[in-house]
Write an enzyme that holds these catalytic residues in place. Structure first.
Site: not given
Length: 299
Positions: A118-120
Site C-alpha cells: 500500500l502507498d505510504r
C-alpha cells in the site's frame, strides 16, 4: 544489548540518543556516526529498565509492543495474517525510510512475508503470508485479474475526493505510465504504459472545510502504482483529499483499503473453498468528514 534496527533508527531520528564526550559535552548521535570502544552513550529512559531481562526478551518485548501499537492484527490463520496499516508507514524499506512494515514484521517473526503493498499514505488492510508456500499462492493471486479461473484477490477501497465527479458511477480504463516519482495517464499503446481498470461509485456528497467532497467506493482489477490516485485526479478531475502529489489538499491521505478478500491459504499452500474476507476499520481522522456527510464512522 540487542535492539531492533527499526527501533534504533527511530530514536536516532528523534535525536534521543546522545554521546557524553570526554570534554563533558553532550552530542546527539546520528545514523552515520560510528561507535567505538569507550564511548559513553545515553539512551532514552523508555529503553532502560531497572532489571534488564535477557537480550532476546528485550527484543521481543519492544518489537511486539511497537508492532501491536503501529499495526494492529485484524485476522490470522495458519497461512495468512492481515494487519491494519496506518498512514505514513512505508511498506518496504529504502532510501530515507526508517521504519517500514516489512522491517517491523521481519523483527517480529521470520515467517511473515509481505505479498502486496500500500502507498505510504494509504491506510487499511495489509496482507502478510505466514509461510513460503502461502506467500507463493498469495503473490500469484494478487498478480491475477479477477475471473482468471484461479484464486484472485478482491479489494474495495474507500476514498474522500475533493470535488464532485460528473457521473455517479463508472469505470476508468486509462493506461498508466510510471515516470518515477509520479504516474501519469497515457494513451493505449504508449511504450511502457500499462493498462489499468478502476470501477467507482459515489456514495455521498457534501461539503467539508468549505469545499465540495465526495465519498467514493472503488474496486480495482489491476494494482498499478498510484492507480486510484491518478485515475481520480486525472480522469475524474477530483483528487483524493490530502494527495498533494496529484493536486489534492495538504494533510492526511483519505484513501483506505476497507475490505479485502484473499484465498484462505494454509501454511502448506492449500486453499479453502471460500475466500478469507477481512474488513479494516476506518482511521479516526476520517470521523469529521464522515460526520459532515452524515456517515457513521463504524459503517
Amino acid at each position: 544489548t540487542h535492539m531492533p534496527s527499526s527501533l534504533l533508527f527511530r530514536h536516532l531520528r528523534k535525536k534521543t540518543i546522545a554521546e557524553h564526550t570526554p570534554s563533558g559535552q553532550r552530542r546527539k548521535l546520528q545514523g552515520s556516526d560510528r561507535v567505538h570502544a569507550g564511548m559513553q552513550i545515553q539512551l532514552p529512559s523508555s529503553l532502560v529498565t531497572s532489571q534488564t531481562p535477557p537480550a532476546a526478551a528485550v527484543d521481543n518485548e519492544h518489537v511486539q509492543r511497537f508492532v501491536q501499537q503501529t499495526m494492529p492484527l485484524l485476522c490470522e490463520t495458519s497461512g495468512v495474517a492481515v494487519f491494519l496499516k496506518p498512514g505514513g508507514l512505508a511498506c518496504q524499506g529504502g532510501t530515507h525510510v526508517g521504519v517500514s512494515a516489512a522491517g517491523l514484521l521481519a523483527q517480529m517473526s521470520a515467517e511473515y512475508r509481505l505479498v502486496h503493498r500500500l502507498d505510504r499514505g494509504t491506510t487499511g488492510a495489509l496482507v502478510v503470508a505466514r509461510s513460503r508456500a502461502a506467500a507463493s499462492v498469495l503473490a500469484g493471486a494478487f498478480a491475477r485479474q479477477p475471473g482468471a479461473g484461479h484464486p484472485t484477490v478482491e479489494k474495495t477501497y474507500y476514498a474522500v475526493l475533493s470535488g464532485h465527479p460528473r457521473q455517479p458511477q463508472g469505470t476508468i480504463t486509462a493506461a498508466l505510465h510510471n515516470c518515477g516519482t509520479h504516474v501519469r495517464t497515457a494513451p493505449v499503446g504508449t511504450p511502457a504504459a500499462k493498462h489499468a481498470h478502476t470501477a467507482y461509485r459515489v456514495l455521498r456528497q457534501g461539503t467539508w472545510n468549505g469545499g465540495p467532497v465526495s465519498l467514493v467506493a472503488l474496486r480495482i482489477a489491476t494494482g498499478r502504482k498510484h492507480q486510484i490516485r491518478v485515475h481520480c485526479a486525472s480522469v475524474l478531475r477530483c483528487p483524493v483529499l490530502g494527495d498533494q502529489r496529484y493536486g489534492g489538499s495538504k494533510g492526511e491521505l483519505f484513501l483506505h483499503l476497507h475490505r479485502i478478500g484473499v484465498p484462505d491459504v494454509d501454511a502448506e499452500g492449500g486453499c479453502g473453498e471460500r475466500p478469507l474476507s477481512v474488513v479494516a476499520p476506518f482511521p479516526e481522522f476520517w470521523k469529521p468528514v464522515f460526520c459532515a456527510l452524515g456517515v457513521p464512522l463504524d459503517k
